[in-house]
Design a protein around this motif. Sequence first.
Motif, PDB file in Angstrom:
ATOM      1  N   THR A   9       0.810  -1.212   0.000  1.00 50.13           N
ATOM      2  CA  THR A   9       0.000   0.000   0.000  1.00 50.13           C
ATOM      3  C   THR A   9       0.842   1.259   0.000  1.00 50.13           C
ATOM      4  O   THR A   9       0.380   2.316  -0.405  1.00 50.13           O
ATOM      5  N   ARG A  10       2.102   1.161   0.458  1.00 51.22           N
ATOM      6  CA  ARG A  10       2.934   2.350   0.503  1.00 51.22           C
ATOM      7  C   ARG A  10       3.333   2.758  -0.909  1.00 51.22           C
ATOM      8  O   ARG A  10       3.919   1.995  -1.646  1.00 51.22           O
ATOM      9  N   GLN A  11       2.990   3.938  -1.299  1.00 47.15           N
ATOM     10  CA  GLN A  11       3.298   4.436  -2.632  1.00 47.15           C
ATOM     11  C   GLN A  11       4.539   5.309  -2.588  1.00 47.15           C
ATOM     12  O   GLN A  11       4.767   6.041  -1.637  1.00 47.15           O
ATOM     13  N   VAL A  12       5.362   5.218  -3.631  1.00 47.68           N
ATOM     14  CA  VAL A  12       6.571   6.019  -3.730  1.00 47.68           C
ATOM     15  C   VAL A  12       6.285   7.223  -4.612  1.00 47.68           C
ATOM     16  O   VAL A  12       5.898   7.078  -5.760  1.00 47.68           O
ATOM     17  N   SER A  13       6.454   8.390  -4.067  1.00 49.80           N
ATOM     18  CA  SER A  13       6.225   9.620  -4.819  1.00 49.80           C
ATOM     19  C   SER A  13       7.477  10.028  -5.575  1.00 49.80           C
ATOM     20  O   SER A  13       8.555  10.098  -5.023  1.00 49.80           O
ATOM     21  N   ARG A  14       7.339  10.304  -6.872  1.00 56.96           N
ATOM     22  CA  ARG A  14       8.475  10.716  -7.683  1.00 56.96           C
ATOM     23  C   ARG A  14       9.094  11.994  -7.139  1.00 56.96           C
ATOM     24  O   ARG A  14      10.312  12.179  -7.180  1.00 56.96           O
ATOM     25  N   GLU A  15       8.269  12.875  -6.589  1.00 53.13           N
ATOM     26  CA  GLU A  15       8.791  14.151  -6.105  1.00 53.13           C
ATOM     27  C   GLU A  15       9.792  13.963  -4.978  1.00 53.13           C
ATOM     28  O   GLU A  15      10.664  14.793  -4.761  1.00 53.13           O
ATOM     29  N   LYS A  16       9.690  12.873  -4.237  1.00 51.38           N
ATOM     30  CA  LYS A  16      10.594  12.643  -3.115  1.00 51.38           C
ATOM     31  C   LYS A  16      12.032  12.455  -3.573  1.00 51.38           C
ATOM     32  O   LYS A  16      12.959  12.607  -2.799  1.00 51.38           O
ATOM     33  N   PHE A  17      12.227  12.131  -4.863  1.00 50.37           N
ATOM     34  CA  PHE A  17      13.561  11.846  -5.348  1.00 50.37           C
ATOM     35  C   PHE A  17      14.076  12.929  -6.291  1.00 50.37           C
ATOM     36  O   PHE A  17      15.117  12.782  -6.895  1.00 50.37           O
ATOM     37  N   ASP A  18      13.347  14.029  -6.416  1.00 46.97           N
ATOM     38  CA  ASP A  18      13.745  15.086  -7.346  1.00 46.97           C
ATOM     39  C   ASP A  18      15.099  15.679  -7.005  1.00 46.97           C
ATOM     40  O   ASP A  18      15.831  16.123  -7.887  1.00 46.97           O
ATOM     41  N   ALA A  19      15.474  15.700  -5.730  1.00 45.74           N
ATOM     42  CA  ALA A  19      16.742  16.309  -5.335  1.00 45.74           C
ATOM     43  C   ALA A  19      17.920  15.609  -5.980  1.00 45.74           C
ATOM     44  O   ALA A  19      18.917  16.236  -6.326  1.00 45.74           O
ATOM     45  N   VAL A 187      20.066   7.134 -22.321  1.00 44.20           N
ATOM     46  CA  VAL A 187      19.884   7.124 -20.876  1.00 44.20           C
ATOM     47  C   VAL A 187      18.407   7.372 -20.576  1.00 44.20           C
ATOM     48  O   VAL A 187      17.849   8.392 -20.967  1.00 44.20           O
ATOM     49  N   HIS A 188      17.778   6.443 -19.891  1.00 51.21           N
ATOM     50  CA  HIS A 188      16.348   6.550 -19.591  1.00 51.21           C
ATOM     51  C   HIS A 188      16.100   7.188 -18.230  1.00 51.21           C
ATOM     52  O   HIS A 188      15.055   7.800 -18.014  1.00 51.21           O
ATOM     53  N   PHE A 189      17.071   7.010 -17.314  1.00 58.24           N
ATOM     54  CA  PHE A 189      16.896   7.522 -15.957  1.00 58.24           C
ATOM     55  C   PHE A 189      18.259   7.588 -15.287  1.00 58.24           C
ATOM     56  O   PHE A 189      19.120   6.732 -15.508  1.00 58.24           O
ATOM     57  N   PHE A 190      18.446   8.639 -14.450  1.00 58.08           N
ATOM     58  CA  PHE A 190      19.699   8.732 -13.694  1.00 58.08           C
ATOM     59  C   PHE A 190      19.438   9.461 -12.383  1.00 58.08           C
ATOM     60  O   PHE A 190      18.810  10.515 -12.362  1.00 58.08           O
ATOM     61  N   HIS A 191      19.925   8.859 -11.307  1.00 53.62           N
ATOM     62  CA  HIS A 191      19.713   9.435  -9.969  1.00 53.62           C
ATOM     63  C   HIS A 191      21.005   9.356  -9.174  1.00 53.62           C
ATOM     64  O   HIS A 191      21.651   8.302  -9.124  1.00 53.62           O
ATOM     65  N   CYS A 192      21.400  10.465  -8.570  1.00 54.22           N
ATOM     66  CA  CYS A 192      22.544  10.490  -7.654  1.00 54.22           C
ATOM     67  C   CYS A 192      22.022  10.438  -6.222  1.00 54.22           C
ATOM     68  O   CYS A 192      21.218  11.297  -5.824  1.00 54.22           O
ATOM     69  N   ASP A 193      22.449   9.448  -5.470  1.00 52.76           N
ATOM     70  CA  ASP A 193      22.017   9.357  -4.072  1.00 52.76           C
ATOM     71  C   ASP A 193      22.556  10.550  -3.287  1.00 52.76           C
ATOM     72  O   ASP A 193      23.727  10.906  -3.405  1.00 52.76           O
ATOM     73  N   MET A 194      21.710  11.129  -2.455  1.00 51.94           N
ATOM     74  CA  MET A 194      22.112  12.244  -1.612  1.00 51.94           C
ATOM     75  C   MET A 194      22.774  11.769  -0.315  1.00 51.94           C
ATOM     76  O   MET A 194      23.556  12.495   0.293  1.00 51.94           O
ATOM     77  N   LEU A 197      20.793   6.511   2.639  1.00 52.49           N
ATOM     78  CA  LEU A 197      19.432   5.988   2.643  1.00 52.49           C
ATOM     79  C   LEU A 197      18.635   6.394   1.414  1.00 52.49           C
ATOM     80  O   LEU A 197      17.449   6.087   1.312  1.00 52.49           O
ATOM     81  N   ASP A 198      19.283   7.065   0.485  1.00 46.01           N
ATOM     82  CA  ASP A 198      18.580   7.636  -0.674  1.00 46.01           C
ATOM     83  C   ASP A 198      18.564   6.672  -1.859  1.00 46.01           C
ATOM     84  O   ASP A 198      18.658   7.088  -2.997  1.00 46.01           O
ATOM     85  N   HIS A 199      18.461   5.379  -1.592  1.00 46.34           N
ATOM     86  CA  HIS A 199      18.387   4.409  -2.682  1.00 46.34           C
ATOM     87  C   HIS A 199      17.060   4.530  -3.417  1.00 46.34           C
ATOM     88  O   HIS A 199      16.024   4.770  -2.807  1.00 46.34           O
ATOM     89  N   MET A 200      17.095   4.301  -4.720  1.00 46.85           N
ATOM     90  CA  MET A 200      15.846   4.209  -5.466  1.00 46.85           C
ATOM     91  C   MET A 200      15.157   2.895  -5.112  1.00 46.85           C
ATOM     92  O   MET A 200      15.805   1.844  -5.091  1.00 46.85           O
ATOM     93  N   PRO A 201      13.865   2.912  -4.805  1.00 48.79           N
ATOM     94  CA  PRO A 201      13.149   1.663  -4.525  1.00 48.79           C
ATOM     95  C   PRO A 201      13.286   0.692  -5.694  1.00 48.79           C
ATOM     96  O   PRO A 201      13.114   1.068  -6.853  1.00 48.79           O
ATOM     97  N   ILE A 202      13.597  -0.549  -5.394  1.00 53.12           N
ATOM     98  CA  ILE A 202      13.918  -1.521  -6.442  1.00 53.12           C
ATOM     99  C   ILE A 202      12.729  -1.770  -7.360  1.00 53.12           C
ATOM    100  O   ILE A 202      12.880  -1.813  -8.591  1.00 53.12           O
TER     101      ILE A 202
END
Length: 226
Positions: A9-19, A187-194, A197-202
């Motif tokens: 039920t826990r949803q991951v919001s894209r905005e949480k990872f914008d940083a 490149v379809h997606f790229f995220h730098c961990d801050m 604990l800033d892992h992208m949910p698998i």
Amino acid sequence: MAELFSPITRQVSREKFDAGTQNLKDIKLKDVEDCLIYDRLGVSFPFKNLYQDSKSVIIFVRNFLCYSCKEYVEDLSKVPREALEEAGIRLVVIGQSSHQHIEPFCLLTGYFHEMYVDPKRTIYLKLGMKIEETFTDSALTSPHVKSGLFMGQIKSIWRAMTSPAFDFQGDLHQQGGAMIVGPGSQVHFFHCDMNRLDHMPINWLLELAGVKQTFDFNNKPKIIHV
């Protein structure tokens, strides 16, 4: 037969990872395509070999002693090979230690997918991954990290002290990241961990890459039929 269970039920919001999520136009893949990475035997090959002929989900971890990275990779190990093959996806973990640490880390985490190292952090640095940690009030706690900060650090120190070669298996200040790339240089997606604990949910990453199944990482992988 796959075991059914209720969707998480826990949803991951894209905005949480914008940083940490980067504008794809800023990613200069050509700068890193010929950088060498090493397998567990110390054999080197160009980074581009990971994504030239297939789409790849590539995870860069902080270091192999990092407790949060260990627990994240333990969850990556629960992704069935068959699910990736069905979607035509490669799942790759890259660390920044010497290649001798790959085999023990795989044994420790149960990880059986691809793993390589970038011991000089060339790719990390050229892709602009963070040095030092940044925490924000809006940051989500990684759903894949089970240990608290204090106990996690104790575990990391103990592993460093009891490993055959006493080292920290990578730069302690270097942060990780995740990318989805290929086939070719797209490149379809790229995220730098801050931070640690800033892992992208698998599940989020795999869905974005095209995997049709969703997995429960609370215990053992279970497929949600949708």
